[in-house]
Design an enzyme around this catalytic site. Structure first.
Site, PDB file in Angstrom:
ATOM      1  N   SER A 155       7.304 -10.962   9.853  1.00 29.86           N
ATOM      2  CA  SER A 155       6.625  -9.838  10.509  1.00 29.86           C
ATOM      3  C   SER A 155       7.604  -9.232  11.493  1.00 29.86           C
ATOM      4  CB  SER A 155       5.376 -10.316  11.252  1.00 29.86           C
ATOM      5  OG  SER A 155       4.874  -9.298  12.108  1.00 29.86           O
TER       6      SER A 155
ATOM      7  N   TYR B 116       1.269 -16.407  16.680  1.00 24.30           N
ATOM      8  CA  TYR B 116       1.653 -15.631  15.503  1.00 24.30           C
ATOM      9  C   TYR B 116       3.108 -15.185  15.610  1.00 24.30           C
ATOM     10  CZ  TYR B 116       1.654 -11.926  11.975  1.00 24.30           C
ATOM     11  OH  TYR B 116       1.949 -11.134  10.899  1.00 24.30           O
TER      12      TYR B 116
END
Length: 255
Positions: A148, A165
Site C-alpha cells: 500500500s 495497517y
C-alpha cells in the site's frame, strides 16, 4: 519474442488470496484473461461463489476455495487443494488483508495481532508453502504481494489512524525485497504493488471525494487500474524485474 507471447499465461496456474471482490477479483480477471487457471480464496462462501461464477462467465477456469487466511493452519491444506486441482502453482498473488482504525494509545493488542497476522504472517506462510512445493523445485514462479502507499509514506488518508495497517504494509515492502533477493537465483520473481485509494469495502469509511482529491489525477483507482501491473508482474514480461514495489496511486507518492 513478442509482448503478447511474453504475457501469455496459458497453461499456468494462479492463486489469488482475497480474490472474491475488489482488487483481488480485478487481478483474478486479468490473470484469467491472459490464459491462467485461477484459484481464489475468501472467508465468505457466498461472495466466493459469486466471484467464481463471474470469472467463469468470462471464460476463466476458476476454483473457489473458502479459506480464512488469518487462520495460518488453514493455508497449507488450501494450497494442497489448488495443487490437486491445477497442478503446481506458477503465480501467487498475496492480496488478502485487513485494517484497523484507532489512535495508537487506544489500539488494542487484538487488533494489532489481527492485522499483522493477516497482512504479513499469512504472506510468509503462503509464500513459504508455494515456494517449497511448487516454485523452488521447478526454478520458476511469480510472487505478487499487495502492499500500500501507506507502507511507503506512513501517512493516514483523511487523518484516519491506522498504525498497524501502515506498519504491516511497510513490512510487506521489505519482505518483497528480501524474498526477491533470496529467490532470484532460482528464477523466481517477487514484486509488490502498492495501491493508492481504490473504492473497496475496506475503504468505504473514507470520504471518497476528499480522498480522491489527494491524487494529482483527481480520482481514485478504477476497476481496470491494477490490470496492467498485474499482467506485467505475473508474466515473463517481468523476467528482469524483481524486488520492486510499484505504486498505483494516481500520483500521490509523486507529490
Amino acid at each position: 519474442m513478442s509482448l503478447a507471447q511474453l504475457q501469455n499465461l496459458k497453461g499456468r496456474a494462479a492463486l489469488v488470496t482475497g480474490g472474491s471482490r475488489g482488487l483481488g477479483l480485478q487481478m483474478a480477471e486479468v490473470l484469467g484473461e491472459l490464459g491462467a487457471k485461477v484459484a481464489i480464496t475468501a472467508r465468505k462462501g457466498d461472495e466466493l461463489d459469486a466471484a467464481a461464477g463471474h470469472l467463469k462467465s468470462l471464460g476463466v477456469e476458476a476454483l473457489p476455495l473458502v479459506c480464512d487466511m488469518g487462520n495460518l493452519a488453514a493455508i497449507p491444506p488450501m494450497i494442497e487443494q489448488v495443487i490437486a486441482a491445477f497442478g503446481a502453482i506458477d503465480i501467487l498473488v498475496n492480496n488478502a488483508g485487513t485494517s484497523w482504525g484507532a489512535p495508537t494509545i487506544e489500539h488494542t493488542l487484538e487488533g494489532w495481532n489481527k492485522v499483522i497476522t493477516l497482512n504479513v504472517t499469512a504472506i510468509f506462510v503462503a509464500s513459504q508453502e508455494v515456494g517449497r512445493r511448487c516454485m523452488l523445485p521447478r526454478r520458476r514462479g511469480k510472487v505478487i504481494n499487495i502492499a500500500s502507499i501507506q507502507g511507503l509514506t506512513g501517512g493516514y488518508p483523511e487523518g484516519v489512524p491506522t498504525l498497524a495497517y501502515n506498519t504491516s504494509k511497510g513490512a510487506v515492502v521489505n519482505l518483497t525485497r528480501t524474498l526477491a533477493n533470496e529467490w532470484a537465483p532460482f528464477g523466481i520473481n517477487v514484486n509488490a504493488i502498492a495501491p493508492g485509494y481504490f473504492p473497496t469495502k475496506m475503504t468505504a469509511q473514507l470520504d471518497t471525494d476528499a480522498t480522491s482529491e489527494m491524487a494529482p489525477m483527481k480520482r481514485g483507482g478504477g476497476p481496470e487500474d491494477l490490470k496492467g501491473v498485474t499482467a506485467l508482474f505475473a508474466s515473463d514480461a517481468c523476467a528482469f524485474i524483481t524486488g520492486q514495489t510499484l505504486a498505483v496511486d494516481g500520483g500521490v507518492t509523486a507529490i
